[in-house]
Design a protein around this motif. Structure first.
Motif, PDB file in Angstrom:
ATOM      1  N   THR A 107     -21.484   9.949  -1.213  1.00 20.74           N
ATOM      2  CA  THR A 107     -20.271   9.886  -0.391  1.00 20.74           C
ATOM      3  C   THR A 107     -20.056  11.224   0.315  1.00 20.74           C
ATOM      4  O   THR A 107     -19.743  11.270   1.514  1.00 20.74           O
ATOM      5  CB  THR A 107     -19.051   9.545  -1.278  1.00 20.74           C
ATOM      6  OG1 THR A 107     -19.289   8.292  -1.921  1.00 20.74           O
ATOM      7  CG2 THR A 107     -17.774   9.463  -0.453  1.00 20.74           C
ATOM      8  N   LEU A 109     -22.358  13.397   1.043  1.00 26.18           N
ATOM      9  CA  LEU A 109     -23.422  13.546   2.041  1.00 26.18           C
ATOM     10  C   LEU A 109     -23.002  12.888   3.357  1.00 26.18           C
ATOM     11  O   LEU A 109     -23.128  13.463   4.437  1.00 26.18           O
ATOM     12  CB  LEU A 109     -24.701  12.892   1.495  1.00 26.18           C
ATOM     13  CG  LEU A 109     -25.937  12.964   2.371  1.00 26.18           C
ATOM     14  CD1 LEU A 109     -26.615  14.316   2.239  1.00 26.18           C
ATOM     15  CD2 LEU A 109     -26.941  11.870   1.995  1.00 26.18           C
ATOM     16  N   ARG A 110     -22.460  11.685   3.257  1.00 23.08           N
ATOM     17  CA  ARG A 110     -22.084  10.935   4.464  1.00 23.08           C
ATOM     18  C   ARG A 110     -20.901  11.565   5.192  1.00 23.08           C
ATOM     19  O   ARG A 110     -20.742  11.369   6.400  1.00 23.08           O
ATOM     20  CB  ARG A 110     -21.751   9.498   4.094  1.00 23.08           C
ATOM     21  CG  ARG A 110     -22.995   8.761   3.652  1.00 23.08           C
ATOM     22  CD  ARG A 110     -22.792   7.293   3.449  1.00 23.08           C
ATOM     23  NE  ARG A 110     -24.117   6.689   3.227  1.00 23.08           N
ATOM     24  CZ  ARG A 110     -24.482   5.505   3.655  1.00 23.08           C
ATOM     25  NH1 ARG A 110     -23.632   4.781   4.328  1.00 23.08           N
ATOM     26  NH2 ARG A 110     -25.691   5.046   3.420  1.00 23.08           N
ATOM     27  N   ALA A 111     -20.104  12.307   4.450  1.00 22.66           N
ATOM     28  CA  ALA A 111     -18.913  12.912   5.056  1.00 22.66           C
ATOM     29  C   ALA A 111     -19.189  14.301   5.618  1.00 22.66           C
ATOM     30  O   ALA A 111     -18.335  14.883   6.291  1.00 22.66           O
ATOM     31  CB  ALA A 111     -17.803  13.000   4.003  1.00 22.66           C
ATOM     32  N   ASP A 112     -20.366  14.843   5.354  1.00 20.87           N
ATOM     33  CA  ASP A 112     -20.671  16.224   5.730  1.00 20.87           C
ATOM     34  C   ASP A 112     -21.307  16.253   7.131  1.00 20.87           C
ATOM     35  O   ASP A 112     -22.367  15.664   7.351  1.00 20.87           O
ATOM     36  CB  ASP A 112     -21.644  16.813   4.700  1.00 20.87           C
ATOM     37  CG  ASP A 112     -21.840  18.304   4.901  1.00 20.87           C
ATOM     38  OD1 ASP A 112     -21.656  19.040   3.925  1.00 20.87           O
ATOM     39  OD2 ASP A 112     -22.193  18.724   6.027  1.00 20.87           O
ATOM     40  N   ARG A 116     -25.072  14.650   7.282  1.00 17.37           N
ATOM     41  CA  ARG A 116     -24.795  13.208   7.211  1.00 17.37           C
ATOM     42  C   ARG A 116     -25.940  12.355   7.760  1.00 17.37           C
ATOM     43  O   ARG A 116     -26.007  11.157   7.487  1.00 17.37           O
ATOM     44  CB  ARG A 116     -23.505  12.864   7.955  1.00 17.37           C
ATOM     45  CG  ARG A 116     -23.546  13.196   9.440  1.00 17.37           C
ATOM     46  CD  ARG A 116     -22.430  12.510  10.250  1.00 17.37           C
ATOM     47  NE  ARG A 116     -21.202  12.328   9.529  1.00 17.37           N
ATOM     48  CZ  ARG A 116     -20.002  12.786   9.910  1.00 17.37           C
ATOM     49  NH1 ARG A 116     -19.899  13.482  11.027  1.00 17.37           N
ATOM     50  NH2 ARG A 116     -18.939  12.542   9.207  1.00 17.37           N
TER      51      ARG A 116
END
Ligand code: SF4
Length: 256
Positions: A107, A109-112, A116
């Protein structure tokens, strides 16, 4: 590991809580743990006790002295090598035993904004409850599952555990479009007969006609003394494996 820590690591009920991962090792450049060049986290603890395990030090639960690694710390480390990466892979041990950490990491990772674009993969022995895949599916790009034996009796011999959940995981991950690859660990004389290979291929093709399959040839290097008398596949064995699996209809086949 304290009982409290154990329940935190194994459960999926801590969703939303701040969790850390019990990380045994990190490989910041792996070409064999999923597509492309990958950052690989090895997590401590496995519910199997495979005869042919090459990482038997990762089987015991995290010891009391082990300090969990935070998601933020891991993301910062991934950012530091991001230009060289295609994605990240969590493995072990058995990564799904630490599903809350894996979920929080993917989660994050996807928000960074920096990382992302990297893909998030799980490398698993497949022995996970449906709830684990429910939790991880929305944040996971692909899963690689080891199938040590299609026959339950042989699976118990090789791992000490039934393959019921492994087969269910393969089926449900394929249905979700998340099954990237199934890996067959083949040990001469145990699970490598033509009949077993053909039946295994048929079952896998019933799950996904385009399934990617990797032959993992047993290697004695690094295994425990009790497995050192097992035979390694010879070149002609590997040729036979490829031939039988291809003839059965496996089109995407690699050997490791
Ligand atoms: S599943 Fe993997 S880590 Fe666990 S015991 Fe088997 S080979 Fe070792």
């Amino acid at each position: 590991m304290s009982p409290e820590a154990g329940s935190e690591v194994r459960g999926v009920g801590t969703r939303g809580a701040v969790v850390g991962g019990y990380v045994t090792d990190i490989d910041r450049a792996s070409a064999v743990d999923g597509p492309g060049n990958r950052y690989v986290l090895f997590l401590q603890g496995c519910q199997f006790d495979c005869l042919v395990c090459h990482n038997s030090c990762t089987i015991p639960p995290p010891p009391r002295w082990m300090v969990p690694t935070s998601v933020d710390e891991t993301l910062a480390d991934i950012r530091s090598v991001e230009p060289f990466l295609s994605g990240i892979t969590v493995t072990g041990g058995e990564a799904t035993l630490q599903a809350p950490f894996v979920h929080a990491l993917f989660t994050g990772l996807r928000a960074d904004p920096v990382i992302r674009g990297l893909t998030a993969f799980v490398d698993t022995n497949g022995d996970a409850e449906a709830e684990v895949w429910e939790l991880l599916a929305p944040v996971t790009d692909g899963v690689m599952v080891d199938l040590k034996a299609l026959d339950d009796e042989m699976h118990v011999v090789l791992t000490g555990t039934s393959n019921t959940r492994v087969l269910a995981s393969i089926t449900s991950l394929a249905a979700r479009g998340l099954l990237y690859e199934v890996r067959l660990l083949l040990v001469p004389g145990l699970n490598d007969s033509d009949e077993v290979l053909d039946r295994t291929a048929s079952w896998l093709l019933g799950v996904d006609p385009d399934l990617r399959v990797r032959i993992n040839a047993f290697r004695r290097d690094g295994v425990r003394p009790c497995a050192r008398d097992l035979l390694e596949p010879r070149a002609e064995d590997l040729d036979r494996y490829r031939s039988v699996l291809s003839a059965a209809g496996i089109r995407q086949l690699t050997t490791y």
